[in-house]
Write an enzyme that holds these catalytic residues in place. Sequence first.
Site, short mmCIF file in Angstrom:
data_model
loop_
_atom_site.label_atom_id
_atom_site.label_comp_id
_atom_site.label_asym_id
_atom_site.label_seq_id
_atom_site.Cartn_x
_atom_site.Cartn_y
_atom_site.Cartn_z
N ASP A 1 0.83 -1.20 0.00
CA ASP A 1 0.00 0.00 0.00
C ASP A 1 0.86 1.26 0.00
O ASP A 1 1.87 1.33 0.70
CB ASP A 1 -0.86 -0.03 1.28
CG ASP A 1 -1.80 1.15 1.37
OD1 ASP A 1 -2.62 1.32 0.46
OD2 ASP A 1 -1.71 1.91 2.35
N GLU B 1 1.13 -0.66 -5.22
CA GLU B 1 0.04 0.32 -5.39
C GLU B 1 0.68 1.69 -5.47
O GLU B 1 0.92 2.36 -4.48
CB GLU B 1 -0.94 0.28 -4.22
CG GLU B 1 -2.17 1.15 -4.49
CD GLU B 1 -2.38 2.33 -3.53
OE1 GLU B 1 -3.27 3.14 -3.79
OE2 GLU B 1 -1.64 2.45 -2.54
#
Length: 657
Positions: free
Chosen positions: A285, A327
Site C-alpha cells: 500500500d 500500489e
Amino acid sequence: MEKLWKLLYEQCAQRWEERGLNKDPLWPEFKVRLDREFYRLAELLWRLYGNRPDFAYQVETIIAHVFQAFQARPEGLKERDRQYPPESAWFLSEQQVGAVAYVDRFAGTFRGLEKRIPYLKELGVTYLHLMPFFKSPEGENDGGYAVSSYRETNPALGTMEDLSHLAQTLAKEGIVLVADFIFNHTSDEHLWAQRAKAGEGKYQDFYWFFTDVGETEQYQKNLRDIFPEVRKGSFTYYGDLKRWVWTTFHSFQWDLNYRNPEVFDAMAGEMLFLANAGISILRLDAVAFVWKELGTPCENLPQAHTIIQAFQSVTRLAAPSLLFKSEAIVHPDDIQKYIDLRECQLSYNPLLMAELWEASATKEVRLLALSLRKRHSISEGCAWVNYVRCHDDIGWTFADEDAAELGIKGNDHRNFLNAFYMGQFPGSFSRGVSFQYNPTTGDRRICGSAASLAGIERALEEGSGTDLETAIRRLLLLYGVVFSAGGLPLLYLGDELGTLNRYEYQDDPDQANDSRWVHRPLWSDSAYKKRKDRSTVEGRVFAGIQKLSAIRRGHPVFGVPDLRVADARHPSVLAFHKQREGTLLTVVGNFSESPVRLPGPVVDSLLAGYNGRDLLTQTLVTSGEELLLPPAALLWILTETTDPRLPGPQMTRIDPS
Ligand code: GLC
Ligand code: GLC
C-alpha cells in the site's frame, strides 16, 4: 565492496553462532539461501543504514529475526515456496483471474466467505484480494487502512485461525489469497503508537515526531494534500505531547520512520507473519510515500525502492513464493520503476484504468492507444494487474507530456473528465461523485461504481432501452480490454452484477465524509439470485463477465503479456493484437455510442489477411469484408494458422458454428 560484505558476513555469522542459530536443524537450509542472498540484502541495507555505527548489529539482528520467521513457516507453505518461486511467473497465465472484496460487505466473516467460494468459481477466480481485515480503530479507519495490529484481525470478521483456515480452503480450490501490507503507516492505536504517546523514546523513533513546527513547515512546502477536503497539511499536533506527528493520509494514520532500522526489522516481522498465515501476494500500500527527504515531495524517492527491494530480499530468505503488488498511483514513469522481479512482480495499472474511462468519455481512443504503445510493456516476468474499478477514487493519472503529444492540455482535460463523470457535461451518461476537490489546485478525483459511471444508473432512471443496452456493453467493453490486455485481470466484486452507486453511505457518520463509500458494494441476495436471469441487468452483466473469464481461460494467447496496438483507422476504435505461435488474437473495441463500419481493407489489414472468428459471438469475421461494430462493441477475433510466422499464407479453416 565484496570484501566488506565478506567481512560483514563473518562478523554476523559469529553472532549467530553465539545465539546458537547454527545448531538449529533448519539452519542448513536457511544458510543455503543466505549464502545466495546475503550480499544483496547487505548492500540494500547499507544504502539505507550504512552510516550508522551499529550497522553490523542491525543486519545481524534483522537476519536472525528472519530466521525465526523461517522456522515458523508451515510445511505446506514451504512446499508452495518450492513449487512457485517468483521466477515461475505463474501469475501471467491465462488461467489467472483476480477478484477483490471487503470481507464484511461481501460475506460477513471469514467463515461466511468460505461459503461464497462456489460463487467465485462461477467467475473463474483464482486470486482473491481481501480488503484490510486487521484490527483497526472503531469508527473512521480509512476502510481498514489504519492498522492497529498486523497480527490480529478485526474481531467482527473472525480470528486469525479463521483466516488461515480460509487461506487453506481457498488454496485447495486453486485460489491464492492476497492481502494488504500497509507499511507506510499504522493507526494511532497501534501498540507502537500508544507507547510513543506514553512518552517512550524508542517508539517515538518509530514515527516522525517534531517539536518544532518550523521543521514541519520546511517539509510541508513540497508535499501534496491527499485528502484536502478532510484536512490541510501532512502533520498532526498532539497537545499533551507538545509534538507534531507526520500523517500523510488521515490524522489517525501515523507514518512510519524507515530511517530507523528497527522499523524495517519490525515491519519485516509483520510481513513474514502475514506470509506464514497463508497470504501468497501482498499488496504494498502507498509505496510512493515510504521515504521522506527534506526539500523533496517525499514521493517515489530512490530509498522507497531500496526499502521494497530489501523486503523482497527478506522474502527470498523466509518465504520465497511471496509476491508483491505495488500500489503506486503516480506518474506513469514512476509506476514503472516499482515493477521488477526483485521489487514488485505485480503492479496495479492505474493508467489503463483511467484511460479506459477517458476513451469512454471522449469517444476517442488516441490517448489510450498512445499509452498502450508507449507504456504497456514492463519488466519480463512481471505482470500488470488490470482493473476497471477498485475501492479508491479514479485519478486522471495520464502523463501530461503524452497528452501534449496529441495537442491535449492535461489539466483542461482532467477538468473535462471530472465534469463528464459527475454528469455535468452535455451528453454525459455517467453518475459519478466528486472526491477531494482542492480549491487551491483545482484538482479533483471521481468516485462511483463501474455500472453507474458506465451509464447503467442513468439509463435505468431516465434513458431508453437502447441507452441501457449501450451502457451494459460499455461496462463489458472496459472489462473486455482488462481481460485481454495481458497481465492479471482484477474484478471488483459487485461489478459483475452491475451494482449501482450506494448513496446510503451519507447516512453513516463514519462514511459520510468519504465519497469512496459510494462504490463499496454490499452483498445483495436479490442481485445474486438474478444473476442467471438474462432479462435483468444483473443477469446480463454477470453473463458477460462470466463469458470474458471463461473465454480467457480457454485460450493461452490471453496469457501473452505484451500487445501490439493496431490502427483501425477510426477515432473511436481501439484495436490490438496478441500473438502466440500461430494464434492471433485481434481485440477490437468501439468506444463510440454509435455503430461504426470498418471498411473491408481495414479489416483485411487488422486480420493480416486471414479470416477469424469472434470468440464472444461465435461469428465469422471475413478478411476484406466490411465489419459493422455496434455501439460500445467488443470483439475478440481469433485467427489460427498453421504457419507460425504471422502473417503467412495458410490458415486452418475455422468452423463458424
Ligand atoms: C491506499 C489505499 C487507500 C488508502 C491509502 C492510505 O492508497 O488504497 O484506500 O486511503 O492507501 O492507506
Ligand atoms: C492518492 C495516493 C494513493 C491513494 C489515493 C487514495 O492517489 O497516491 O496511494 O490510494 O490517494 O485516494
